[in-house]
Motif scaffolding. Structure first.
Motif, PDB file in Angstrom:
ATOM      1  N   SER A 328      32.338  16.768   8.709  1.00  0.00           N
ATOM      2  CA  SER A 328      32.819  15.534   9.325  1.00  0.00           C
ATOM      3  C   SER A 328      34.092  15.770  10.128  1.00  0.00           C
ATOM      4  N   LYS A 440      39.031  12.072  12.821  1.00  0.00           N
ATOM      5  CA  LYS A 440      38.266  11.265  13.773  1.00  0.00           C
ATOM      6  C   LYS A 440      39.009  11.154  15.100  1.00  0.00           C
ATOM      7  N   ARG A 459      27.694  15.114   6.304  1.00  0.00           N
ATOM      8  CA  ARG A 459      29.144  14.915   6.268  1.00  0.00           C
ATOM      9  C   ARG A 459      29.700  15.481   4.977  1.00  0.00           C
TER      10      ARG A 459
END
Length: 460
Positions: A328, A440, A459
């Motif tokens: 992830s 992110k 993930r």
């Protein structure tokens, strides 16, 4: 050895930086460019007089690992470097237009200018001939100051976040980060002292035999069995055209070298230069194409494949490689095979084999992914244990030894460097804690600059 206690004294301090990158190889160039591009006051410290590391000062003659067999996956700043080489090397441009996945060969003078322009145009400041010589750290894992030696003497440099792109993980290791080094017994992959030979008859070279050792007419095969060339004792030999009538060679091994030991590296360079001369002479004896060839350069840096691996929040493993694992927080993809060069003892056994036996050995030991396959490198491989404001990038990131054999290549170093540079700015704008960077946000920024980051299927 005897010890000497340094006398206390004051030295000049430069604390005007937000990000300091140590080491101007591919990872360092990408990290400094990425950080400065984000608007951070960025300083790049380089111990030699050129940027580029192995591809310039080390004379490694081509980039490996740009593609997965179907498409280019080392993108962003890595792809910028690839296209810049293509556009400035006429013979390479023709080859890459016909074969789009070609790994680019390297004219080191061209690549020096590409890195100079890339780093400085982003706004980073470069200091050449400036070597890290000490790291000052607080009790809570915060690196406070770097001590750097150059013609100005000793100077202290301070930033919010530091990026270790030294290859050997010097900054992180000296600050106390845990690391692994070599195999379980401490054995390291051999080094190579790369060199350049010019005035080669390219038409004659095309007629063969091949320089590669799997050809019984190869000059390397013959030289290894001749008493005239005592330093040509094994089979490793690769070459690539870098300019008209001029080829770069990644040939021969210098065994039992530890780049963290100055005496070891010095002895290896002395041997490597003599070895390069013997290769030129052997090529001239056994291949007509080299009859008038000239050895024009040896690397000012030794081609070092392995030293420290700084242990981070995640250790990438060979199982991750085999499973083509997604993460992830991955910051790039890689598809290069597991390339761990053999020890002196293993080499001695290989040299006893016949060519058919060598081909069979190579087939059984080469670990490569299938076309289209790749694996992710998580951001957590760049965040050292116990250090709050330090990132690592390049070949010293957190992996096991076999995975390291895949990610140590220059294209991947450019990718990890770019990620580290952006992450350093994200951390410096907040708590300066690199472990707290939101992956992110980091991935979004990398994608905006062209990184190849498909959404992870799994993930972890």
């Amino acid at each position: 050895m005897a010890e000497y206690k340094l006398r206390t004294r004051n030295i000049t301090m430069d604390d005007s930086w937000e990000v300091i990158v140590v080491g101007g190889g591919p990872a360092g160039c990408a990290a400094a460019t990425a950080a400065a591009r984000e608007g951070a006051r960025t300083l790049l410290l380089e111990a030699t007089g050129v940027l580029g590391g192995m591809g310039t000062a080390g004379l490694v003659p081509w980039f490996c690992g740009y593609d997965d067999g179907q498409q280019i996956i080392a993108r962003g700043l890595a792809e910028h470097v690839r296209y810049a080489l293509r556009d400035r090397m006429p013979h390479l441009k023709a080859v890459m237009e016909e074969h789009p996945l070609t790994s680019p060969s390297i004219d080191p003078e061209v690549l020096k200018r590409i890195y100079d322009e890339m780093v400085t145009s982003a706004g980073a400041k470069v200091l050449f001939h400036s070597s890290l010589c000490a790291v000052e750290k607080s009790a809570d894992g915060q690196v406070e100051t770097l001590i750097v030696a150059n013609k100005a003497g000793l100077t202290a440099y301070r930033a919010k976040v530091y990026v270790d792109c030294t290859g050997d993980g010097d900054l992180a290791a000296w600050a106390g980060a845990p690391f692994e080094k070599g195999d379980k017994s401490g054995g390291l992959q051999p080094a190579t002292h790369c060199f350049v030979i010019s005035n080669i008859d390219e038409a004659a070279l095309e007629k063969g035999p091949r320089i590669h050792f799997y050809d019984p007419e190869s000059p390397v095969w013959k030289a290894m069995r001749s008493d005239k060339y005592p330093l040509i004792v094994e089979l490793h030999s690769c070459n690539r055209k870098i300019a008209p009538r001029t080829f770069g060679f990644n040939a021969g091994h210098v065994f039992d070298v530890d780049n963290t030991d100055p005496a070891s590296t010095s002895n290896a360079l002395l041997q490597g230069r003599q070895m390069a001369a013997q290769y030129r002479d052997a090529f001239a004896e056994y291949l007509p194409a080299f009859a008038d060839a000239v050895l024009v350069a040896t690397g000012s840096l030794l081609g070092v494949r392995e030293t420290r691996r700084i242990l981070g929040d995640y250790v990438l493993t060979v199982d991750d490689y085999r499973a083509c694992r997604d993460f992830s927080d991955e910051i790039c993809r890689n598809a290069y095979g597991i390339d761990v060069h053999v020890s002196r003892k293993e080499n001695e056994e290989l040299c006893k084999k016949t060519i058919p036996e060598l081909k069979e050995w190579n087939k059984n030991t080469t670990r490569s992914l299938k076309p289209g396959e790749s694996f992710g490198l998580p951001y957590r491989c760049l965040t050292p244990h116990g250090l709050k404001n330090v990132l690592v990038a390049g070949r010293c990131i957190s992996t096991d030894r076999l995975a390291y054999g895949s990610v140590r290549i220059m294209a991947c170093c450019l990718n990890t460097g770019e990620a580290a540079g952006i992450a350093a700015v994200l951390a410096s704008a907040d708590s300066a804690d690199v472990h707290a960077v939101d992956p992110k946000v980091l991935r979004r920024k990398l994608k905006s600059y062209g990184a190849f980051l498909p959404d992870p299927a799994v993930r972890l």
